[in-house]
Design a protein around this motif. Structure first.
Motif, short mmCIF file in Angstrom:
data_model
loop_
_atom_site.label_atom_id
_atom_site.label_comp_id
_atom_site.label_asym_id
_atom_site.label_seq_id
_atom_site.Cartn_x
_atom_site.Cartn_y
_atom_site.Cartn_z
N GLU A 142 -11.71 2.41 -18.83
CA GLU A 142 -10.93 3.56 -18.37
C GLU A 142 -10.64 4.49 -19.54
N TRP A 143 -10.29 3.92 -20.68
CA TRP A 143 -10.06 4.74 -21.87
C TRP A 143 -11.34 5.46 -22.28
N TYR A 144 -12.47 4.75 -22.28
CA TYR A 144 -13.74 5.35 -22.71
C TYR A 144 -14.11 6.55 -21.83
N ALA A 145 -13.84 6.42 -20.55
CA ALA A 145 -14.19 7.48 -19.61
C ALA A 145 -13.25 8.68 -19.70
N SER A 146 -12.17 8.54 -20.46
CA SER A 146 -11.18 9.62 -20.56
C SER A 146 -11.28 10.39 -21.87
N PRO A 158 -19.54 9.36 -22.47
CA PRO A 158 -18.07 9.24 -22.49
C PRO A 158 -17.46 10.34 -21.62
N GLY A 159 -16.17 10.28 -21.40
CA GLY A 159 -15.46 11.36 -20.72
C GLY A 159 -15.80 11.56 -19.26
N LYS A 160 -16.30 10.52 -18.58
CA LYS A 160 -16.71 10.68 -17.19
C LYS A 160 -15.57 11.07 -16.27
N ASN A 161 -14.34 10.72 -16.65
CA ASN A 161 -13.19 11.07 -15.81
C ASN A 161 -12.99 12.57 -15.70
N HIS A 162 -13.58 13.32 -16.61
CA HIS A 162 -13.44 14.78 -16.61
C HIS A 162 -14.61 15.48 -15.94
N GLY A 163 -15.48 14.71 -15.29
CA GLY A 163 -16.67 15.29 -14.69
C GLY A 163 -17.73 15.55 -15.74
N LYS A 164 -18.85 16.13 -15.34
CA LYS A 164 -19.92 16.40 -16.29
C LYS A 164 -19.58 17.65 -17.10
N THR A 165 -19.55 17.47 -18.40
CA THR A 165 -19.25 18.58 -19.30
C THR A 165 -20.26 18.60 -20.44
N VAL A 166 -20.30 19.72 -21.13
CA VAL A 166 -21.12 19.83 -22.34
C VAL A 166 -20.28 20.49 -23.42
N THR A 167 -20.58 20.21 -24.65
CA THR A 167 -19.83 20.80 -25.75
C THR A 167 -20.40 22.18 -26.09
N PRO A 168 -19.63 23.03 -26.73
CA PRO A 168 -20.16 24.33 -27.18
C PRO A 168 -21.38 24.15 -28.10
N LEU A 169 -21.38 23.09 -28.90
CA LEU A 169 -22.51 22.83 -29.79
C LEU A 169 -23.77 22.53 -28.99
N THR A 170 -23.62 21.77 -27.91
CA THR A 170 -24.77 21.47 -27.05
C THR A 170 -25.32 22.75 -26.44
N VAL A 171 -24.43 23.60 -25.93
CA VAL A 171 -24.85 24.88 -25.35
C VAL A 171 -25.59 25.72 -26.39
N ALA A 172 -25.08 25.74 -27.62
CA ALA A 172 -25.72 26.50 -28.68
C ALA A 172 -27.14 25.99 -28.94
N GLU A 222 -33.57 21.21 -23.14
CA GLU A 222 -32.76 20.77 -22.01
C GLU A 222 -31.53 20.03 -22.55
N ILE A 223 -30.47 20.02 -21.76
CA ILE A 223 -29.24 19.34 -22.18
C ILE A 223 -29.49 17.88 -22.48
N GLU A 224 -30.31 17.22 -21.66
CA GLU A 224 -30.60 15.79 -21.85
C GLU A 224 -31.29 15.53 -23.19
N GLU A 225 -32.08 16.48 -23.64
CA GLU A 225 -32.76 16.33 -24.92
C GLU A 225 -31.76 16.38 -26.08
N VAL A 226 -30.73 17.19 -25.90
CA VAL A 226 -29.73 17.33 -26.96
C VAL A 226 -28.78 16.16 -26.99
N GLU A 227 -28.25 15.81 -25.81
CA GLU A 227 -27.20 14.80 -25.75
C GLU A 227 -27.74 13.37 -25.68
N ASP A 228 -28.84 13.18 -25.01
CA ASP A 228 -29.47 11.85 -24.90
C ASP A 228 -28.50 10.81 -24.34
N TYR A 229 -27.72 11.19 -23.30
CA TYR A 229 -26.80 10.26 -22.66
C TYR A 229 -27.45 9.57 -21.48
N VAL A 230 -26.92 8.40 -21.15
CA VAL A 230 -27.36 7.67 -19.97
C VAL A 230 -26.27 7.80 -18.93
N ASP A 231 -26.50 8.55 -17.87
CA ASP A 231 -25.48 8.77 -16.84
C ASP A 231 -25.48 7.64 -15.81
#
Length: 231
Positions: A142-146, A158-172, A222-231
């Motif tokens: 629960e902590w990890y997801a927040s 991480p941060g799944k409790n906040h929905g899907k988000t991206v950082t400004p750095l990722t967008v850049a 693509e965002i997945e290339e930058v973040e490389d997260y497993v959803d």
């Protein structure tokens, strides 16, 4: 004179014997009382369904009030009964519902010092089981997801409790633009964002919607290339 000394000696001797006898009786009664009011290691094993080694560690953990009777340490029955449910809960948790500090370290890729520093922040539940810290898995997840600061080595987002988000750095990186330009998308109200722990995170849905509505910027990654997260 001699007779008087003999009588005094006998009197003192009798007094000493009576004192020793009395002390033995008192001591014997105290030991008996303590034994009656306490549990041995073997009894703790049976009552709490533990191994001998676990019972001994629990006796040393400080959870129970402990008395020394001869060469044996025994736990107060009252303290055992008061904490019985806690011990049962902790031992039930031990296998699947909790993990060790080392387990958490491996999951987050942290060193020993960083792990204990994180635990010291009291961000998730932890228990002291047989003198060792165990972390409640549900509370940890629960902590990890927040939060967004710590990331699992397996790539889980991480941060799944906040929905899907991206950082400004990722967008850049995705658009091949300076980070300051990505910040302007938030500053100018073009994309929605949230604040978490003092940092802004852009709603991915809002970003994708904005991107599809314009033709000035083109994705270079693509965002997945930058973040490389497993959803």
């Amino acid at each position: 004179m001699f007779t008087e000394r003999v009588e005094n000696f006998n009197r003192n001797n009798d007094r000493q014997l009576m004192t020793e006898y009395f002390n033995e009786k008192v001591q014997g009664r105290e030991i008996k009382d303590i034994e009656w009011e306490t549990y041995s290691v073997a009894e703790i094993q049976t009552i709490l369904s533990l191994s001998e080694d676990e019972a001994r560690k629990l006796l040393k953990s400080g959870l129970f009030k402990v008395h020394r009777v001869g060469n044996e340490y025994r736990a107060s029955k009252k303290s055992v009964e008061e904490n019985k449910n806690i011990v049962i809960a902790m031992t039930t948790y031990q296998n699947k519902k909790t993990m060790t500090v080392r387990d958490m370290s491996r999951i987050l890729g942290l060193g020993k010092t960083a792990s204990y520093r994180l635990i010291g922040q009291n961000l998730f539940k932890k228990f002291l089981v047989f003198g060792k810290i165990r972390i409640d898995v549900e509370s940890f997840e629960e902590w990890y997801a927040s939060q967004f600061h710590y990331k699992k080595v397996n790539g889980e987002r991480p941060g799944k409790n906040h929905g899907k988000t991206v950082t400004p750095l990722t967008v850049a990186k995705v658009l091949g633009i300076p980070r300051s330009t990505a910040n302007d998308l938030m500053n100018n109200g073009i994309v929605d964002f949230i604040w978490v722990d003092g940092h802004r995170h852009i709603s991915r849905e809002s970003f994708e919607k904005w991107y599809a509505s314009q033709d000035k910027f083109k994705k270079v990654m693509e965002i997945e290339e930058v973040e490389d997260y497993v959803d």
